[in-house]
Design a protein around this motif. Structure first.
Motif, PDB file in Angstrom:
ATOM      1  N   ALA A 278       0.821  -1.206   0.000  1.00  0.00           N
ATOM      2  CA  ALA A 278       0.000   0.000   0.000  1.00  0.00           C
ATOM      3  C   ALA A 278       0.856   1.258   0.000  1.00  0.00           C
ATOM      4  O   ALA A 278       0.552   2.244  -0.687  1.00  0.00           O
ATOM      5  CB  ALA A 278      -0.928  -0.012   1.216  1.00  0.00           C
ATOM      6  N   THR A 279       1.940   1.242   0.747  1.00  0.00           N
ATOM      7  CA  THR A 279       2.829   2.406   0.810  1.00  0.00           C
ATOM      8  C   THR A 279       3.461   2.699  -0.546  1.00  0.00           C
ATOM      9  O   THR A 279       3.529   3.862  -0.985  1.00  0.00           O
ATOM     10  CB  THR A 279       3.926   2.169   1.853  1.00  0.00           C
ATOM     11  OG1 THR A 279       3.329   1.946   3.129  1.00  0.00           O
ATOM     12  CG2 THR A 279       4.864   3.367   1.934  1.00  0.00           C
ATOM     13  N   VAL A 280       3.918   1.656  -1.228  1.00  0.00           N
ATOM     14  CA  VAL A 280       4.515   1.833  -2.550  1.00  0.00           C
ATOM     15  C   VAL A 280       3.493   2.397  -3.532  1.00  0.00           C
ATOM     16  O   VAL A 280       3.800   3.275  -4.347  1.00  0.00           O
ATOM     17  CB  VAL A 280       5.090   0.496  -3.065  1.00  0.00           C
ATOM     18  CG1 VAL A 280       5.492   0.613  -4.540  1.00  0.00           C
ATOM     19  CG2 VAL A 280       6.285   0.080  -2.229  1.00  0.00           C
ATOM     20  N   ALA A 281       2.253   1.886  -3.451  1.00  0.00           N
ATOM     21  CA  ALA A 281       1.208   2.366  -4.360  1.00  0.00           C
ATOM     22  C   ALA A 281       0.927   3.851  -4.132  1.00  0.00           C
ATOM     23  O   ALA A 281       0.809   4.631  -5.091  1.00  0.00           O
ATOM     24  CB  ALA A 281      -0.066   1.543  -4.160  1.00  0.00           C
ATOM     25  N   VAL A 282       0.817   4.246  -2.871  1.00  0.00           N
ATOM     26  CA  VAL A 282       0.551   5.656  -2.559  1.00  0.00           C
ATOM     27  C   VAL A 282       1.734   6.522  -2.968  1.00  0.00           C
ATOM     28  O   VAL A 282       1.559   7.614  -3.541  1.00  0.00           O
ATOM     29  CB  VAL A 282       0.247   5.811  -1.055  1.00  0.00           C
ATOM     30  CG1 VAL A 282       0.188   7.283  -0.670  1.00  0.00           C
ATOM     31  CG2 VAL A 282      -1.065   5.130  -0.707  1.00  0.00           C
ATOM     32  N   GLN A 283       2.942   6.069  -2.697  1.00  0.00           N
ATOM     33  CA  GLN A 283       4.136   6.830  -3.062  1.00  0.00           C
ATOM     34  C   GLN A 283       4.213   7.031  -4.571  1.00  0.00           C
ATOM     35  O   GLN A 283       4.509   8.141  -5.053  1.00  0.00           O
ATOM     36  CB  GLN A 283       5.375   6.112  -2.562  1.00  0.00           C
ATOM     37  CG  GLN A 283       6.670   6.848  -2.891  1.00  0.00           C
ATOM     38  CD  GLN A 283       7.903   6.082  -2.436  1.00  0.00           C
ATOM     39  OE1 GLN A 283       7.801   4.934  -2.021  1.00  0.00           O
ATOM     40  NE2 GLN A 283       9.061   6.717  -2.521  1.00  0.00           N
ATOM     41  N   SER A 284       3.953   5.977  -5.337  1.00  0.00           N
ATOM     42  CA  SER A 284       3.995   6.086  -6.801  1.00  0.00           C
ATOM     43  C   SER A 284       2.945   7.061  -7.309  1.00  0.00           C
ATOM     44  O   SER A 284       3.207   7.861  -8.217  1.00  0.00           O
ATOM     45  CB  SER A 284       3.779   4.704  -7.425  1.00  0.00           C
ATOM     46  OG  SER A 284       4.789   3.802  -7.033  1.00  0.00           O
ATOM     47  N   ALA A 285       1.756   7.013  -6.723  1.00  0.00           N
ATOM     48  CA  ALA A 285       0.697   7.925  -7.144  1.00  0.00           C
ATOM     49  C   ALA A 285       1.057   9.373  -6.827  1.00  0.00           C
ATOM     50  O   ALA A 285       0.797  10.283  -7.631  1.00  0.00           O
ATOM     51  CB  ALA A 285      -0.616   7.540  -6.463  1.00  0.00           C
TER      52      ALA A 285
END
Length: 385
Positions: free
Chosen positions: A218-225
């Protein structure tokens, strides 16, 4: 000279997980992350049938490999040099399995996964044969039946390589139940001396591994967004709701002293096997949060409702299955018994909240914890939520 692999006592005091077991668990992080990543990609591309089927098959392979080692180690961990070397070989097999996850998911090519499994299973059979060498009577026959059962099942998995790709699910339908039957058949005469507190701790540690991977995904997804869109306001409800879901999942699972329930194989096997949906749904929450983030910025080929369901369905499944196999054994009275089943239904209802669904589900999960704590305080029982 290696020591004899004698069974450990079930009533052994101060039995805890070893550093080698913790190291073994960490090798599964890669495999779980790959399975979740592939699930998120398939669902985001609008391929739910392929994504869910592939995820269920691959997560079964990951979970069962972990199960095989954990229950054996609970009964026969000698921690001598030979045991450590064979365990490290099993860990190498886990990493090979993880490397094969993308090809298996996208092309139904299980060659690498089968080879990784072969490495793990040969090492496991070696461990069981070593235990048989040190044992006598019924205990020896149990160890030999385990070695034979694992070998036969590994041969059965050759169907993944020999049959057409379209028949791969049928291999899991046939060989999967055979795998599940091996412990019951092997221990029909005498139970292995797995340790209730130790095995409960092992499952709890793996739950932390899975929830940790969910947070990472989830953290990677939010960071990428954020890197691509810089729209924090659109991400906050998803990030906040996802974090609340994971925190609540941790609280719900670890509130129960389950080792008191694990008195024999009858309780322990059902509890252990029931963790397949528990672990699988916990890992899928992270994939669902990834999809919710992608849908928010128009990168996923599915509706807001479907993206919300990718989070709420696994979250509800986690709560329901934790209650069914884990928490209900320590509940006292109908009020406590109903908290998790009702909350799982409410989490499903949150699907209709659209892009606010993740936050709504997280708030429901936190409310579940609060109600459970209040009921526990009022009734004066052990902490159950």
């Amino acid at each position: 000279m290696p020591v004899l692999m004698r069974a450990r006592r079930r009533d052994e005091e101060h039995r805890t997980a070893t550093p080698l077991e913790l190291f073994f668990d960490l090798c599964f992080v890669v495999a779980i992350a790959e399975a979740g990543r592939q699930l998120a990609h398939a669902l985001a591309e609008g391929q739910p049938g392929h994504g869910i089927t592939g995820y269920l098959m691959l997560f079964f392979a990951i979970w069962w490999a972990w199960m095989n080692f954990s229950w054996f180690a609970s009964a026969y961990d000698t921690d001598d040099p030979l045991y450590r070397v064979v365990t490290l070989v099993q860990m190498a097999g886990v990493l090979v399995l993880a490397a094969g996850v993308p090809r298996a998911f996208t092309h139904s090519d299980f060659t690498v996964i089968w080879f990784g499994y072969l490495v793990m299973r040969l090492a496991l059979v070696t461990q069981w044969l070593r235990a048989a060498h040190a044992c006598r009577g019924a205990e020896r026959r149990t160890a030999l039946r385990y070695a034979l059962g694992v070998t036969v099942c590994q041969i059965g998995w050759l169907g993944l390589l020999a049959l057409p790709k379209g028949d791969v699910p049928w291999v899991f339908v046939v060989v999967g139940p055979l795998e599940l039957a091996v412990p019951a058949l092997a221990e029909r005469e005498q139970q292995t001396t797995w340790h209730p507190h130790h095995i409960a701790e092992r499952y709890g540690l793996f739950t932390i591994i899975v929830l940790g991977e969910t947070i990472a995904a989830a953290t990677v997804a939010v960071q990428s967004a954020l890197d691509e869109n810089d729209e924090l306001s659109a991400l906050l409800p998803i990030a906040g709701g996802g974090l609340l879901l994971v925190f609540a999942a941790y609280w719900i699972y670890f509130a129960v002293p389950i080792h008191l329930h694990l008195r024999s194989n009858r309780q322990a096997f059902l509890w252990g096997y029931g963790h397949y949906p528990v672990f699988g749904s916990a890992a899928a929450i992270g994939a669902g949060i990834e999809i919710a983030v992608e849908e928010t910025f128009g990168k996923a080929h599915l509706s807001a409702f479907a993206a919300a369901a990718c989070v709420t369905v696994p979250a509800a499944l986690f709560m329901a299955t934790v209650w069914l196999i884990h928490s209900r054994h320590q509940k006292r009275g109908p009020a406590q018994q109903l908290v998790l089943p009702v909350s799982s239904l409410l989490v499903l209802v949150c699907t209709f909240a659209g892009r606010w669904a993740v936050l709504a589900a997280g708030l429901v999960a936190c409310g579940t914890v609060a109600v459970g704590v209040a009921l526990t305080s009022r009734q004066g029982t052990a902490l159950v939520e």
